[in-house]
Design an enzyme around this catalytic site. Structure first.
Site, PDB file in Angstrom:
ATOM      1  N   CYS A  77      43.262  -5.713 -50.680  1.00  0.00           N
ATOM      2  CA  CYS A  77      43.830  -6.530 -49.604  1.00  0.00           C
ATOM      3  C   CYS A  77      45.312  -6.261 -49.380  1.00  0.00           C
ATOM      4  O   CYS A  77      45.893  -6.717 -48.397  1.00  0.00           O
ATOM      5  CB  CYS A  77      43.599  -8.015 -49.887  1.00  0.00           C
ATOM      6  N   HIS A  79      48.430 -11.669 -45.421  1.00  0.00           N
ATOM      7  CA  HIS A  79      47.024 -11.307 -45.555  1.00  0.00           C
ATOM      8  C   HIS A  79      46.204 -12.580 -45.368  1.00  0.00           C
ATOM      9  O   HIS A  79      46.499 -13.622 -45.960  1.00  0.00           O
ATOM     10  CB  HIS A  79      46.780 -10.679 -46.931  1.00  0.00           C
ATOM     11  N   ASN A 121      38.299 -13.294 -44.411  1.00  0.00           N
ATOM     12  CA  ASN A 121      39.124 -12.338 -45.136  1.00  0.00           C
ATOM     13  C   ASN A 121      38.593 -10.928 -44.876  1.00  0.00           C
ATOM     14  O   ASN A 121      37.537 -10.560 -45.384  1.00  0.00           O
ATOM     15  CB  ASN A 121      39.079 -12.679 -46.630  1.00  0.00           C
TER      16      ASN A 121
END
Length: 330
Positions: free
Chosen positions: A114, A255, A285
């Protein structure tokens, strides 16, 4: 004489057409729309069909970014694909290069989960600042739905699929104002997607391993604690390097992992809610794709304008985390 500055001149994104709403997840696992939204802020996510590929999503996002930057694929010197879900273990960047027709570009994958987009941004910047390459395409793309255990209600509600891209170009003024990157492998076990194999005897005395990758495993509590502590810290470091105070930030793009993390980080940094960009309610996500996806949306909505100062931070498996402060546009 090379221009040794860098500017981010175009963005693009692409997501699969299929949406999966929280309500539908209740048919799969014991959960509720209310439970998911209050704990994560996610309402729906996009899911790639078996017929959809990472390289096609990445190419779509890239074409939009290239067009926005006003250049052609054959102008590209380098393509960096930040992904944890390549369709080829040897890497998917070269497939994207071929699909784009970017004949001059060298292409390779970069894996930092990520944090991939931020790590890729800093990597791309080094090639430009040293005068080696002028035009770099950076893509963040992941199809995590392929690697989720759909019976694990702690993780299956979190992840979605998508791709985002930016074009970075050599310029007279340097628009990357500051950055900081960190890794801590001692916490690797809190979030991983590990290979598990069993021994197979090839010949007497010679064994090999045959196996596969296991679904995403995560300790949510520890990852939350890590993000809320480390992300404000690393943004502070990047701001210090940029010689800027926090009030100079026009936009914060973290993020998109969890709305509670985004809120907590903004609060710790004293960044007001109206400066925080969040689209995780619609996409979940999306790993390396989340920052460029949110960036591109905000640019196309006219929120982020040329010369706006953007603070961004990626954090995730590794564990890895990083921050970059940049001015948007040529």
């Amino acid at each position: 004489m090379h221009n040794l500055g860098i500017s981010i001149t175009g963005s693009g994104s692409a997501v699969p057409a299929t949406s999966l709403h929280n309500q539908r997840l209740t048919e799969l696992v014991e959960t509720s729309d209310e439970w998911i939204t209050t704990r994560t802020g996610i309402c729906q996510r996009r899911i790639a069909l078996p017929s959809e590929s990472l390289s096609v999503l990445a190419t779509e996002a890239s074409n939009r970014a290239i067009a926005a930057a006003g250049i052609k694929p054959e102008d590209l010197d380098l393509i960096l694909l930040a992904t944890s879900t390549p369709e080829d273990l040897f890497g998917s960047a070269c497939q994207v290069q071929a699909k784009l027709g970017a004949t001059k570009a060298v292409a390779f994958d970069l894996t930092a989960a990520c944090s991939g987009f931020v790590f890729g941004l800093i990597t791309a910047a080094q090639y430009i600042r040293t005068g080696v390459y002028q035009n770099v395409l950076l893509i963040g793309a992941d199809i995590l739905s392929r690697w989720v255990d759909w019976q694990d209600r702690r993780t299956c509600v979190l992840f979605g699929d998508g791709a985002g891209a930016v074009v970075l170009q050599a310029s007279k003024s340097d628009r990357l104002l500051g950055f900081a990157l960190k890794s801590d492998g001692t916490q690797n076990h809190y979030l991983n997607l590990s290979y598990t194999g069993s021994s197979q005897e090839l010949l007497p005395g010679i064994n090999v391993t045959k196996g596969a990758y296991q679904p995403i495993s995560m300790n949510g509590k520890e990852v939350y604690r890590f993000a809320v502590q480390k992300v404000p810290e690393i943004i502070d470091k990047a701001l210090f390097q940029a010689n800027l105070t926090v009030d100079r930030i026009d936009w914060l793009i973290l993020h998109q992992a969890n709305q509670r993390i985004i809120d907590a980080v903004a609060q710790r940094l004293n960044i007001p809610e109206q400066k925080v960009i969040s689209n995780l309610a619609h996409y979940g996500n999306t790993s390396a794709a989340s920052i460029p996806l949110a960036l591109d949306e905000a640019v196309r909505q006219g929120k982020i304008k040329p010369n706006h100062i953007v603070a961004t931070s990626g954090f995730g498996a590794g564990l890895t985390w990083g921050a970059a402060i940049f001015e948007w546009g040529k």
